[in-house]
Scaffold this motif. Sequence first.
Motif, PDB file in Angstrom:
ATOM      1  N   SER A  53       0.826  -1.207   0.000  1.00 14.56           N
ATOM      2  CA  SER A  53       0.000   0.000   0.000  1.00 14.56           C
ATOM      3  C   SER A  53       0.864   1.262   0.000  1.00 14.56           C
ATOM      4  CB  SER A  53      -0.925   0.009   1.214  1.00 14.56           C
ATOM      5  OG  SER A  53      -1.883   1.049   1.109  1.00 14.56           O
ATOM      6  N   PHE A  54       0.221   2.393  -0.296  1.00 14.93           N
ATOM      7  CA  PHE A  54       0.916   3.679  -0.304  1.00 14.93           C
ATOM      8  C   PHE A  54      -0.073   4.765   0.068  1.00 14.93           C
ATOM      9  CE2 PHE A  54      -1.088   3.540  -4.398  1.00 14.93           C
ATOM     10  CZ  PHE A  54      -1.358   4.857  -4.740  1.00 14.93           C
ATOM     11  N   LEU A  55       0.420   5.939   0.348  1.00 15.02           N
ATOM     12  CA  LEU A  55      -0.426   7.112   0.564  1.00 15.02           C
ATOM     13  C   LEU A  55       0.189   8.295  -0.177  1.00 15.02           C
ATOM     14  CD1 LEU A  55       1.189   8.955   2.888  1.00 15.02           C
ATOM     15  CD2 LEU A  55       0.269   7.201   4.398  1.00 15.02           C
ATOM     16  N   TYR A  56      -0.653   9.304  -0.444  1.00 14.95           N
ATOM     17  CA  TYR A  56      -0.188  10.488  -1.172  1.00 14.95           C
ATOM     18  C   TYR A  56      -0.877  11.715  -0.595  1.00 14.95           C
ATOM     19  CZ  TYR A  56       1.153  13.657  -4.935  1.00 14.95           C
ATOM     20  OH  TYR A  56       1.681  14.704  -5.640  1.00 14.95           O
ATOM     21  N   LEU A  57      -0.095  12.774  -0.388  1.00 16.78           N
ATOM     22  CA  LEU A  57      -0.643  14.007   0.164  1.00 16.78           C
ATOM     23  C   LEU A  57      -0.078  15.209  -0.560  1.00 16.78           C
ATOM     24  CD1 LEU A  57       1.283  15.350   3.163  1.00 16.78           C
ATOM     25  CD2 LEU A  57       1.932  13.128   2.246  1.00 16.78           C
ATOM     26  N   VAL A  64      -7.966  -8.542 -12.151  1.00 15.27           N
ATOM     27  CA  VAL A  64      -7.475  -7.570 -11.182  1.00 15.27           C
ATOM     28  C   VAL A  64      -8.377  -6.348 -11.214  1.00 15.27           C
ATOM     29  CG1 VAL A  64      -5.570  -6.048 -10.537  1.00 15.27           C
ATOM     30  CG2 VAL A  64      -5.096  -8.306 -11.472  1.00 15.27           C
ATOM     31  N   ARG A  65      -8.689  -5.876 -10.022  1.00 14.86           N
ATOM     32  CA  ARG A  65      -9.388  -4.601  -9.929  1.00 14.86           C
ATOM     33  C   ARG A  65      -8.593  -3.701  -8.993  1.00 14.86           C
ATOM     34  NH1 ARG A  65     -13.846  -2.678 -12.155  1.00 14.86           N
ATOM     35  NH2 ARG A  65     -14.947  -0.972 -11.128  1.00 14.86           N
ATOM     36  N   GLU A  66      -8.079  -2.599  -9.543  1.00 14.49           N
ATOM     37  CA  GLU A  66      -7.329  -1.656  -8.721  1.00 14.49           C
ATOM     38  C   GLU A  66      -8.275  -1.025  -7.689  1.00 14.49           C
ATOM     39  OE1 GLU A  66      -4.290  -1.224  -8.424  1.00 14.49           O
ATOM     40  OE2 GLU A  66      -3.210  -1.373 -10.329  1.00 14.49           O
ATOM     41  N   ASN A  67      -7.688  -0.595  -6.588  1.00 12.02           N
ATOM     42  CA  ASN A  67      -8.488  -0.093  -5.468  1.00 12.02           C
ATOM     43  C   ASN A  67      -7.709   1.035  -4.782  1.00 12.02           C
ATOM     44  OD1 ASN A  67     -10.756  -0.661  -3.380  1.00 12.02           O
ATOM     45  ND2 ASN A  67      -8.908  -0.716  -2.122  1.00 12.02           N
ATOM     46  N   LEU A  68      -8.227   2.250  -4.877  1.00  9.63           N
ATOM     47  CA  LEU A  68      -7.637   3.395  -4.195  1.00  9.63           C
ATOM     48  C   LEU A  68      -8.663   3.968  -3.220  1.00  9.63           C
ATOM     49  CD1 LEU A  68      -5.900   5.276  -7.170  1.00  9.63           C
ATOM     50  CD2 LEU A  68      -4.928   3.537  -5.649  1.00  9.63           C
ATOM     51  N   VAL A  69      -8.185   4.462  -2.085  1.00  8.99           N
ATOM     52  CA  VAL A  69      -9.114   4.959  -1.058  1.00  8.99           C
ATOM     53  C   VAL A  69      -8.825   6.423  -0.743  1.00  8.99           C
ATOM     54  CG1 VAL A  69      -9.510   2.692  -0.064  1.00  8.99           C
ATOM     55  CG2 VAL A  69      -7.643   4.075   0.813  1.00  8.99           C
ATOM     56  N   PHE A 108      -4.730  12.986   0.311  1.00  7.23           N
ATOM     57  CA  PHE A 108      -5.651  12.620  -0.758  1.00  7.23           C
ATOM     58  C   PHE A 108      -5.878  11.110  -0.845  1.00  7.23           C
ATOM     59  CE2 PHE A 108      -4.495  16.856  -2.520  1.00  7.23           C
ATOM     60  CZ  PHE A 108      -5.780  17.331  -2.748  1.00  7.23           C
ATOM     61  N   LEU A 109      -4.809  10.349  -0.955  1.00  6.62           N
ATOM     62  CA  LEU A 109      -4.917   8.887  -0.968  1.00  6.62           C
ATOM     63  C   LEU A 109      -4.388   8.419   0.374  1.00  6.62           C
ATOM     64  CD1 LEU A 109      -3.751   8.139  -4.608  1.00  6.62           C
ATOM     65  CD2 LEU A 109      -6.085   8.301  -3.721  1.00  6.62           C
ATOM     66  N   THR A 110      -5.257   7.822   1.170  1.00  2.00           N
ATOM     67  CA  THR A 110      -5.002   7.747   2.590  1.00  2.00           C
ATOM     68  C   THR A 110      -4.787   6.338   3.086  1.00  2.00           C
ATOM     69  OG1 THR A 110      -5.841   8.571   4.710  1.00  2.00           O
ATOM     70  CG2 THR A 110      -7.446   7.547   3.249  1.00  2.00           C
ATOM     71  N   ASN A 159      -4.802   1.135  -0.223  1.00  2.58           N
ATOM     72  CA  ASN A 159      -4.500   1.345  -1.640  1.00  2.58           C
ATOM     73  C   ASN A 159      -3.770   0.135  -2.216  1.00  2.58           C
ATOM     74  OD1 ASN A 159      -5.576   4.090  -1.933  1.00  2.58           O
ATOM     75  ND2 ASN A 159      -3.969   4.614  -0.463  1.00  2.58           N
ATOM     76  N   VAL A 160      -4.467  -0.986  -2.226  1.00  3.25           N
ATOM     77  CA  VAL A 160      -3.945  -2.223  -2.815  1.00  3.25           C
ATOM     78  C   VAL A 160      -5.048  -2.855  -3.656  1.00  3.25           C
ATOM     79  CG1 VAL A 160      -2.226  -2.676  -1.024  1.00  3.25           C
ATOM     80  CG2 VAL A 160      -4.544  -3.562  -0.748  1.00  3.25           C
ATOM     81  N   PRO A 161      -4.681  -3.574  -4.722  1.00  5.43           N
ATOM     82  CA  PRO A 161      -5.695  -4.143  -5.619  1.00  5.43           C
ATOM     83  C   PRO A 161      -6.408  -5.353  -5.014  1.00  5.43           C
ATOM     84  CG  PRO A 161      -3.498  -4.771  -6.321  1.00  5.43           C
ATOM     85  CD  PRO A 161      -3.313  -3.793  -5.216  1.00  5.43           C
ATOM     86  N   LEU A 162      -7.559  -5.672  -5.609  1.00  2.00           N
ATOM     87  CA  LEU A 162      -8.283  -6.904  -5.322  1.00  2.00           C
ATOM     88  C   LEU A 162      -8.015  -7.873  -6.473  1.00  2.00           C
ATOM     89  CD1 LEU A 162     -11.723  -5.408  -4.201  1.00  2.00           C
ATOM     90  CD2 LEU A 162      -9.686  -5.848  -2.818  1.00  2.00           C
ATOM     91  N   ILE A 163      -7.691  -9.108  -6.140  1.00  2.00           N
ATOM     92  CA  ILE A 163      -7.399 -10.112  -7.166  1.00  2.00           C
ATOM     93  C   ILE A 163      -8.588 -11.066  -7.240  1.00  2.00           C
ATOM     94  CG2 ILE A 163      -5.755 -11.806  -7.999  1.00  2.00           C
ATOM     95  CD1 ILE A 163      -4.573  -8.995  -7.617  1.00  2.00           C
TER      96      ILE A 163
END
Length: 570
Positions: free
Chosen positions: A378-382, A492-497, A388-390, A418-422
Amino acid sequence: MNEILRKRLDDFHKEVEAAGEELRDVPLPVLTEETFGLYEKNGNRLIYEGLYFPRRKQLATFGLLSIWHKKAEDLKKLQEIITEICGERCWALPAHVDRKEKDWDITVDLFASETAQTLAEITAQLGDLLPETIHQMVKREVDRRIFDSYLSKPFGQWKWEHYMNNWVAVCAGSIGSAAMYLLNDHPEKQKKIIDRVIETMPCYLEGMMDDGTCPEGMSYFTYGMAYFAGFAEQLYRFTNHKVNLMADPKVERIARFQQTCYFDSGLTVSFSDGSCRDKFRLGLTCYLASLYPGIRIPQIDSVMKYTDDSCYRFMANYRDDIWVKTYGEHVSLKGEGEASMTVLPSAQWAVGRGDNGTGFAAKGGHNDEPHNHNDVGSFLYLAGKDMFLTDLGCGEYTKDYFGEKRYEILNNRSKGHNVPLIDGKEQLPGTSYRASLFKGDFQGEEGEVTISFGDAYPQGLLKEAVRRLVFRKKDGALNIKDSFLLDQGKEVRENLVTQYEPFIENKKVTLLGKDGKLTIFVPDGEDITAKKEEFPNHKGKTECLYRITWTVKAVNKLAESRFDIRWEKV
């Protein structure tokens, strides 16, 4: 002392004094058998704790005011509070007590230990200003509930003595501190307790990564280190400078973890049960800065105010006064975070800071970490004050939160990160579900992080998953490429929160923040959607989360996903 620190110290005094005026005529909340039993009945912790901690607030408030001003009205109120607390059936919290045990009411947990330390330090500092009956009452209750209970079991039979986390620092540190204050008339007993505490403390340090990372998160660093350092400094003076726990090189590495977690805007890395808006202890920071070169203060706006600590921990609050006065000259006030690019190899964390106030953090690790979330890769971005991505950090602490239903809770499960669903499946908990590779390479104007995290998912879904993140320091742009080698028929379905409402148009997603907008470009994404979900935060209040998802097209079992993140100031 620097004017900024002086003002903060003045503000701290005003906050405590305001609390005193507010509470002066307020009776202590009543603790009842019914509210104590709610945790056993339905797993709720907040109702009983909502009565317990306001009692500790009054103890801390009038303890501080009495030490500072020595006014008769404060001392009188303090005596009443001490008498009430010494009369409580149990100092421990229901979540930490097994009432099937014979002596459950003298369980030594975090808060029983903290209570003992608080009573010991307050009475020691006030001396003859308190009547002898109060001193004897405190000694009797701390001896019965803590010292004798602690020593009644051989070393290691208090289960927390083997914990490699903040429990060791808080419980053992509080007990050792109280013993130094209260047992001077019983030197053999005092020595036995202090020696045992010293023998226990390495477990706390072992729980920290070799690179200094506190895997429980930033708030738990603050909690544990406040008690470790508080005990260590007191012990150093008590032994005439012969025993110095702070001289361990690993302690210095741990001390630097705080500034690694802070971004220039004051937001923080929130992996595990942390928070993206964590607060730092000014007293602790000043003390650590006096010992280790290069320790810097985060943005002063992120300092912990008196009322920010809902548990009202006296050891830490008292040192937000005396340590700032004693060690404040050693603190650098540049208002900056750690170096622009930092890799923590033991924890498998990478933290990057852009020149324009942007930042990101990414993690590998495994799914059996302390206060674990299923979040490998996972990762985050601000940008500025906008996360923003938490990473949601800690949710409401209930019995389920630490039980079998932990990974049904959004804060802890994969789809809350912020990790995908497989193939619709999330990551699984356990040490074996981990990153098989984590590499961070920061040179010049770009930083690159590579994480292989396919092993974090159930078997039979994919052979490999690799995430590559490239962060551009100059403008904070983040480019992400995910590569998947899938088993036949899987998708795969990407997933961002995010907690900002997304606007989706023409394969791009826009999030509007306080100072600018974030755009996520998804050139190859199919069926981009946003779903709103609710979750209880750490204080039990409902918050909203948006899950942005899209399908990644697979060709011959190979699926590649590219998405680019750009922030623009408006």
